[in-house]
Write an enzyme that holds these catalytic residues in place. Sequence first.
Site, mmCIF file in Angstrom:
data_model
loop_
_atom_site.group_PDB
_atom_site.id
_atom_site.type_symbol
_atom_site.label_atom_id
_atom_site.label_comp_id
_atom_site.label_asym_id
_atom_site.label_seq_id
_atom_site.Cartn_x
_atom_site.Cartn_y
_atom_site.Cartn_z
ATOM 1 C CD1 TRP A 192 93.242 31.014 129.626
ATOM 2 C CD2 TRP A 192 91.323 32.033 130.208
ATOM 3 N NE1 TRP A 192 93.441 31.631 130.850
ATOM 4 C CE2 TRP A 192 92.269 32.264 131.224
ATOM 5 C CE3 TRP A 192 90.045 32.575 130.361
ATOM 6 C CZ2 TRP A 192 91.998 33.010 132.356
ATOM 7 C CZ3 TRP A 192 89.765 33.329 131.491
ATOM 8 C CH2 TRP A 192 90.741 33.532 132.475
ATOM 9 N N GLY A 233 98.553 37.887 127.214
ATOM 10 C CA GLY A 233 98.592 36.942 128.326
ATOM 11 C C GLY A 233 99.162 37.600 129.561
ATOM 12 C CD GLU A 261 98.108 44.793 123.603
ATOM 13 O OE1 GLU A 261 97.905 45.279 124.727
ATOM 14 O OE2 GLU A 261 98.182 45.466 122.575
ATOM 15 C CG LEU A 262 102.314 41.589 128.822
ATOM 16 C CD1 LEU A 262 103.691 41.785 129.420
ATOM 17 C CD2 LEU A 262 102.178 40.205 128.217
ATOM 18 C CB CYS A 271 93.759 42.539 130.275
ATOM 19 S SG CYS A 271 93.020 42.986 128.712
HETATM 20 P P1 NAP Z 1 98.836 33.096 130.393
HETATM 21 O O1 NAP Z 1 98.914 31.991 131.369
HETATM 22 O O2 NAP Z 1 99.989 33.987 130.252
HETATM 23 O O3 NAP Z 1 98.480 32.413 128.983
HETATM 24 C C1 NAP Z 1 98.350 33.152 127.793
HETATM 25 C C2 NAP Z 1 98.953 32.369 126.640
HETATM 26 O O4 NAP Z 1 100.351 32.284 126.822
HETATM 27 C C3 NAP Z 1 98.444 30.923 126.544
HETATM 28 O O5 NAP Z 1 98.407 30.555 125.199
HETATM 29 C C4 NAP Z 1 99.509 30.163 127.311
HETATM 30 O O6 NAP Z 1 99.580 28.805 126.922
HETATM 31 C C5 NAP Z 1 100.765 30.917 126.919
HETATM 32 N N1 NAP Z 1 101.832 30.889 127.908
HETATM 33 C C6 NAP Z 1 101.717 30.830 129.260
HETATM 34 N N2 NAP Z 1 102.942 30.860 129.826
HETATM 35 C C7 NAP Z 1 103.842 30.947 128.822
HETATM 36 C C8 NAP Z 1 105.260 31.005 128.772
HETATM 37 N N3 NAP Z 1 106.014 31.008 129.871
HETATM 38 N N4 NAP Z 1 105.854 31.070 127.568
HETATM 39 C C9 NAP Z 1 105.121 31.087 126.445
HETATM 40 N N5 NAP Z 1 103.771 31.025 126.424
HETATM 41 C C10 NAP Z 1 103.129 30.978 127.602
HETATM 42 O O7 NAP Z 1 97.607 34.035 130.681
HETATM 43 P P2 NAP Z 1 96.125 33.606 130.945
HETATM 44 O O8 NAP Z 1 95.968 33.140 132.336
HETATM 45 O O9 NAP Z 1 95.694 32.674 129.862
HETATM 46 O O10 NAP Z 1 95.370 35.007 130.719
HETATM 47 C C11 NAP Z 1 95.210 35.903 131.716
HETATM 48 C C12 NAP Z 1 96.250 36.997 131.665
HETATM 49 O O11 NAP Z 1 96.248 37.609 130.385
HETATM 50 C C13 NAP Z 1 95.918 38.074 132.638
HETATM 51 O O12 NAP Z 1 97.079 38.552 133.244
HETATM 52 C C14 NAP Z 1 95.309 39.155 131.745
HETATM 53 O O13 NAP Z 1 95.356 40.444 132.294
HETATM 54 C C15 NAP Z 1 96.107 38.998 130.509
HETATM 55 N N6 NAP Z 1 95.391 39.554 129.362
HETATM 56 C C16 NAP Z 1 95.869 40.687 128.796
HETATM 57 C C17 NAP Z 1 95.182 41.274 127.750
HETATM 58 C C18 NAP Z 1 95.658 42.543 127.108
HETATM 59 O O14 NAP Z 1 95.186 42.874 126.026
HETATM 60 N N7 NAP Z 1 96.578 43.284 127.695
HETATM 61 C C19 NAP Z 1 94.015 40.679 127.280
HETATM 62 C C20 NAP Z 1 93.567 39.524 127.884
HETATM 63 C C21 NAP Z 1 94.281 38.957 128.927
HETATM 64 P P3 NAP Z 1 98.976 27.625 127.850
HETATM 65 O O15 NAP Z 1 97.503 27.879 127.967
HETATM 66 O O16 NAP Z 1 99.281 26.393 127.101
HETATM 67 O O17 NAP Z 1 99.675 27.736 129.170
#
Ligand code: NAP
Length: 452
Positions: free
Chosen positions: A128, A204, A226-227, A260
């Site tokens: 998001w 994520g 991309e975490l 991130c």
């Molecule tokens: P998140 O909770 O991992 O959610 C990201 C996406 O994955 C959402 O669509 C979420 O769906 C889904 N998801 C969550 N848990 C899952 C699982 N166990 N299995 C499959 N899908 C799953 O992350 P966030 O809080 O939205 O974003 C923040 C994180 O993303 C931070 O750690 C940030 O550093 C990282 N990030 C990394 C990058 C990069 O390019 N490296 C860029 C931006 C963000 P739901 O919303 O339905 O739970």
Amino acid sequence: MHTIDPSTGKKIKSYAQTSRTKVDDILKNAQKSFLMWRSFSFKDRGFMFKQVGGFLRTHEDRYASLMALEMGKPLSQGKGEIEKCAQLCDFYADYTDEFLSDHEIKTDAVKSYVTYDPLGIILAVMPWNFPFWQVFRCAVPAMMAGNAVILKHASNVCGCAIEIENIFKEIGFPRQLFSNVIVPSEKVKDLIEHPLIAAVSLTGSTQAGKSIATHAGGVLKKCVLELGGSDPYIVLEDADIDHAVSKCVASRMINAGQSCISAKRFIIVDSAFKEFEEKFVSQMQLQRMGLPTYEGIDLGPLARHDLRDSLQAQVQKSINQGARLILGGKIPDDRGAFYPPTVLTNVKSGMVAYTQELFGPVASLLKVKDEKEAIKVANDTVFGLGSAIFTGDLARAERLSHELEAGACFVNDLVRSDQRLPFGGIKQSGYGRELSRDGIKEFVNIKTVYIK
Ligand code: NAP
């Protein structure tokens, strides 16, 4: 599923989940469209993406308002995000031919060459924090390479997901070549295992990455991850401190610190520490917090109340472990998910602020003896996304850049994504790359053709 306005805590809208039968239909349509789309030339695909870019620019106000409503991004930052997506469309429209044209190699064959075939339908699981950019960053190169994309967006930005799907419909892309499904994260496993899904891309958290990699591994499908990150910014004694401070604050505060590649750990050598700390805190104090729709604000609320509460728990735990709070750190008395600019100093190895990702406007300051200790501390993390070095000696910076365990090292500037440069991490920040000529090759079959 429903979305909540983080500025007020009020419900915005409810959305019905996409049923299994509907998902099957979407994927069948996407597959048919993929078989047609793969035969389009790069020029024809590029022509359509140029129109997507134009459409985004025309509607930037609407999309920026929607991001402000669903996840609290200030309007000016939202418009910047939309412009970045448009530039990405133009970039791949102009350069895919150069990146993916057949590449002849002399052998003992009459003709031998490498060609880049698309894979099929790519599942994009997206976060998001940059609700348009993250999706476009994955989808544009994947589709320019000839693939279809099915989006499972974060549950709190369903409205953005639907708007993005509508753009592809409006421009006239083949039916459901780009589609959105509204499903909770527990259903991602079923999507990955669906026979029509060829590969998966996640942006994520590291936790989600482990789960997706496990499921993709179980059915031997490629994934790009991309975490999270905990980017170290090293400030050496010969740095221009005013310049370093302004870049460090900008990096920590962008998107209310929910990026991130935000600077998260500031590693400053002893002799520069006091000056850096004073100037950094003064600049953090100047950050204006308010409703994302107000002109001139720097940070809106965090994207969700639960994320705000987890951040506060991480800050409190770090303080209990010995970190010193020198700015912010208190949740304002407001219904919104606001969190103030916060600075922790005296951060040491083993503390939460040292080991975990703090996804919000919280800076951790760490004092080190010298350059050697700075590199040691910078690498003392499970993450490896971005990194930065501030110094007046560029040869020194280039030497040190090779010692940093990260997917990028920026010198005297903040880390940012740029469509011309590869983007991605190592260690628990994931694997694979997005953007540039490297990113577009993630979801293709690099095929050898040998003719004798
Ligand atoms: P998140 O909770 O991992 O959610 C990201 C996406 O994955 C959402 O669509 C979420 O769906 C889904 N998801 C969550 N848990 C899952 C699982 N166990 N299995 C499959 N899908 C799953 O992350 P966030 O809080 O939205 O974003 C923040 C994180 O993303 C931070 O750690 C940030 O550093 C990282 N990030 C990394 C990058 C990069 O390019 N490296 C860029 C931006 C963000 P739901 O919303 O339905 O739970």
